[in-house]
Design an enzyme around this catalytic site. Sequence first.
Site, PDB file in Angstrom:
ATOM      1  N   GLY A 124      -6.496   5.776   1.696  1.00 56.10           N
ATOM      2  CA  GLY A 124      -6.168   5.533   0.292  1.00 56.10           C
ATOM      3  C   GLY A 124      -5.000   6.319  -0.264  1.00 56.10           C
ATOM      4  O   GLY A 124      -4.595   6.094  -1.408  1.00 56.10           O
ATOM      5  N   PRO A 158      -6.150   7.465   6.799  1.00 55.73           N
ATOM      6  CA  PRO A 158      -5.040   6.860   6.058  1.00 55.73           C
ATOM      7  C   PRO A 158      -4.313   5.810   6.895  1.00 55.73           C
ATOM      8  O   PRO A 158      -4.237   5.928   8.119  1.00 55.73           O
ATOM      9  CB  PRO A 158      -4.120   8.057   5.783  1.00 55.73           C
ATOM     10  CG  PRO A 158      -4.418   9.032   6.867  1.00 55.73           C
ATOM     11  CD  PRO A 158      -5.872   8.837   7.226  1.00 55.73           C
ATOM     12  N   ARG A 164      -1.479   3.575   4.964  1.00 52.73           N
ATOM     13  CA  ARG A 164      -0.209   3.577   4.253  1.00 52.73           C
ATOM     14  C   ARG A 164       0.551   4.901   4.426  1.00 52.73           C
ATOM     15  O   ARG A 164       1.751   4.911   4.682  1.00 52.73           O
ATOM     16  CB  ARG A 164      -0.492   3.357   2.766  1.00 52.73           C
ATOM     17  CG  ARG A 164       0.739   3.241   1.873  1.00 52.73           C
ATOM     18  CD  ARG A 164       0.318   3.272   0.398  1.00 52.73           C
ATOM     19  NE  ARG A 164      -0.757   2.370   0.084  1.00 52.73           N
ATOM     20  CZ  ARG A 164      -0.598   1.084  -0.247  1.00 52.73           C
ATOM     21  NH1 ARG A 164       0.610   0.573  -0.321  1.00 52.73           N
ATOM     22  NH2 ARG A 164      -1.645   0.322  -0.516  1.00 52.73           N
ATOM     23  N   TYR A 174       0.884  -8.305  -5.430  1.00 50.83           N
ATOM     24  CA  TYR A 174       0.403  -7.229  -6.323  1.00 50.83           C
ATOM     25  C   TYR A 174       1.426  -6.828  -7.388  1.00 50.83           C
ATOM     26  O   TYR A 174       1.185  -5.879  -8.128  1.00 50.83           O
ATOM     27  CB  TYR A 174       0.095  -5.952  -5.530  1.00 50.83           C
ATOM     28  CG  TYR A 174      -0.711  -6.131  -4.270  1.00 50.83           C
ATOM     29  CD1 TYR A 174      -2.054  -6.501  -4.322  1.00 50.83           C
ATOM     30  CD2 TYR A 174      -0.136  -5.903  -3.015  1.00 50.83           C
ATOM     31  CE1 TYR A 174      -2.800  -6.633  -3.154  1.00 50.83           C
ATOM     32  CE2 TYR A 174      -0.877  -6.034  -1.851  1.00 50.83           C
ATOM     33  CZ  TYR A 174      -2.207  -6.403  -1.927  1.00 50.83           C
ATOM     34  OH  TYR A 174      -2.933  -6.535  -0.783  1.00 50.83           O
ATOM     35  N   CYS A 213       9.552 -22.028  -0.556  1.00 44.41           N
ATOM     36  CA  CYS A 213       9.527 -23.023  -1.635  1.00 44.41           C
ATOM     37  C   CYS A 213       8.392 -22.747  -2.610  1.00 44.41           C
ATOM     38  O   CYS A 213       7.457 -23.546  -2.741  1.00 44.41           O
ATOM     39  CB  CYS A 213       9.421 -24.412  -1.025  1.00 44.41           C
ATOM     40  SG  CYS A 213      10.950 -24.809  -0.180  1.00 44.41           S
ATOM     41  N   GLU A 214       8.443 -21.617  -3.253  1.00 45.42           N
ATOM     42  CA  GLU A 214       7.485 -21.276  -4.317  1.00 45.42           C
ATOM     43  C   GLU A 214       8.194 -20.409  -5.344  1.00 45.42           C
ATOM     44  O   GLU A 214       8.942 -19.502  -4.980  1.00 45.42           O
ATOM     45  CB  GLU A 214       6.307 -20.463  -3.759  1.00 45.42           C
ATOM     46  CG  GLU A 214       5.351 -21.284  -2.966  1.00 45.42           C
ATOM     47  CD  GLU A 214       3.908 -20.798  -3.038  1.00 45.42           C
ATOM     48  OE1 GLU A 214       3.526 -20.152  -4.036  1.00 45.42           O
ATOM     49  OE2 GLU A 214       3.185 -21.090  -2.082  1.00 45.42           O
TER      50      GLU A 214
HETATM   51  N1  LLP Z   1     -10.140   2.511   5.503  1.00 45.85           N
HETATM   52  C1  LLP Z   1     -10.629   1.338   5.083  1.00 45.85           C
HETATM   53  C2  LLP Z   1     -12.037   1.018   5.293  1.00 45.85           C
HETATM   54  C3  LLP Z   1      -9.786   0.436   4.416  1.00 45.85           C
HETATM   55  O1  LLP Z   1     -10.265  -0.726   3.994  1.00 45.85           O
HETATM   56  C4  LLP Z   1      -8.426   0.774   4.219  1.00 45.85           C
HETATM   57  C5  LLP Z   1      -7.518  -0.147   3.519  1.00 45.85           C
HETATM   58  C6  LLP Z   1      -7.965   2.012   4.711  1.00 45.85           C
HETATM   59  C7  LLP Z   1      -8.853   2.862   5.333  1.00 45.85           C
HETATM   60  C8  LLP Z   1      -6.535   2.449   4.581  1.00 45.85           C
HETATM   61  O2  LLP Z   1      -6.108   2.541   3.280  1.00 45.85           O
HETATM   62  P1  LLP Z   1      -4.674   3.193   2.982  1.00 45.85           P
HETATM   63  O3  LLP Z   1      -4.701   4.614   3.469  1.00 45.85           O
HETATM   64  O4  LLP Z   1      -3.669   2.396   3.737  1.00 45.85           O
HETATM   65  O5  LLP Z   1      -4.510   3.084   1.535  1.00 45.85           O
HETATM   66  N2  LLP Z   1      -2.689  -4.711   1.305  1.00 45.85           N
HETATM   67  C9  LLP Z   1      -2.801  -3.655   0.303  1.00 45.85           C
HETATM   68  C10 LLP Z   1      -3.628  -2.501   0.799  1.00 45.85           C
HETATM   69  C11 LLP Z   1      -5.029  -2.897   1.214  1.00 45.85           C
HETATM   70  C12 LLP Z   1      -5.819  -1.772   1.817  1.00 45.85           C
HETATM   71  C13 LLP Z   1      -7.110  -2.252   2.371  1.00 45.85           C
HETATM   72  N3  LLP Z   1      -7.903  -1.242   2.983  1.00 45.85           N
HETATM   73  C14 LLP Z   1      -1.395  -3.227  -0.101  1.00 45.85           C
HETATM   74  O6  LLP Z   1      -0.427  -3.742   0.428  1.00 45.85           O
HETATM   75  O7  LLP Z   1      -1.247  -2.389  -0.977  1.00 45.85           O
END
Ligand code: LLP
Length: 416
Positions: free
Chosen positions: A231, A271, A273, A313, A339-340
């Site tokens: 997150g 993590p 991202r 988003y 095409c959107e």
């Molecule tokens: N663990 C679980 C169980 C998750 O569902 C996720 C992300 C993570 C870890 C990693 O989260 P991060 O550290 O990357 O924030 N497509 C969206 C993000 C969706 C994240 C879904 N789950 C975007 O582009 O912002």
Amino acid sequence: MIIAQSVHSPAMFRIGELTAVELATQFGTPLYVYDAAVIRRQIANVKRAFARLPLRPFYAMKANANLSILRLIRGEGFGCDAVSPGEIYLAKRAGFESNDIWFTCSNVSDDDLRAIADPGIVINVNSMSEIDRVIALDLPNRIALRVNPDVGAGHHHDVVTAGGGVKFGIDLAELPSARMVIEDSGRRIVGLHAHIGSGIDHIGPLIESARRLLEAAAEFDHLRWINFGGGISVPYRPGEAPFPIDEYGAELTRVAEKLLRARDLHAIIEPGRYIVAQSGTLLARVTAMRVSAGHKWLGVDTGFNHLVRPSKYGAYHHITNCDPQSDRSEDVVVAGNLCESGDVFTRDSEGNVLTRHMERTNVGDLLAFHDAGAYGFSMASHYNARLLPPEILVDGNEARVIRERQELQDLVRGME
Ligand code: LLP
């Protein structure tokens, strides 16, 4: 402590030691390019920030599951959070051992569960119904519980994954029943997990979730891990402060270390991202220009099929001209080739078209969409029968193709 932030100098933008212009010339556009040094830097930040905790760092591979990137991250000692049999297949191909993989369920089918039967892999169950099925299928896996700690956060409501009204996690009130059902089947619960959202830019909710997990842990005798999820955000806009990773590490240590050590538990964070977002750039060529409704529109040879975050988003990705031919700047709208009408890279989360102030740009110029390493390629599609772009990994002055450009033949695979 310096935690490097994206620095997007418009003049002759470089990735590693190579200029974006030479990469685009060599490999064509559209093109994803990743900088290995940035991934290593982010990994070093994680290791430093949590150095005092008994920590097992994991990588959420949904952010970017290119095999070469997975191998790089595995080589740095990370385990892996996977969410589908496909991700498990890729993780294993990248060399992750079963013992280093957690499978986090989200409404998985019996077939999904059977496909990941493996005593090494921890199944992180999301609901009572999944618990029943893991037992009924007599899976050999170890079990962890994904908890909804009733605190959530994220950069957009679609990526808040805990609190009321989300599809994730076993509610705190339901934990005693979950424990009873699993223990009655003769199994042990080896982990508790919470992942409360994505793109979280301050530590408050993460620490609150951690506290609730630690409190819940008191009722579970056989735990080996407490998984605090992922997150962590990264700065996407110039001048935005980086996530205070050292503060997060220090605070999580303060809150969790004593209990973890007393019970000989390991913390996991997962993590996605944070590890890969800033390493990645999508390079695209300006193909067209038009003036309409008082705006100058730049059209590029990519679209939301390659980078969906702005249209899905309203997410901000900084866009620069890699080699501007003029010192002047201007307000533009940047739109893709699908095409959107929603195929616009400069939008807000309500879908309103925004202008972006950037270097004066002409048809033929090369644009960089920055910080596209996470949820960029991994969310890409073949919409409009457009091919997926190739991926390049730059390490210092070397560039390596880590996914080939597709050919038209790829579009008919399985249809003839
Ligand atoms: N663990 C679980 C169980 C998750 O569902 C996720 C992300 C993570 C870890 C990693 O989260 P991060 O550290 O990357 O924030 N497509 C969206 C993000 C969706 C994240 C879904 N789950 C975007 O582009 O912002």
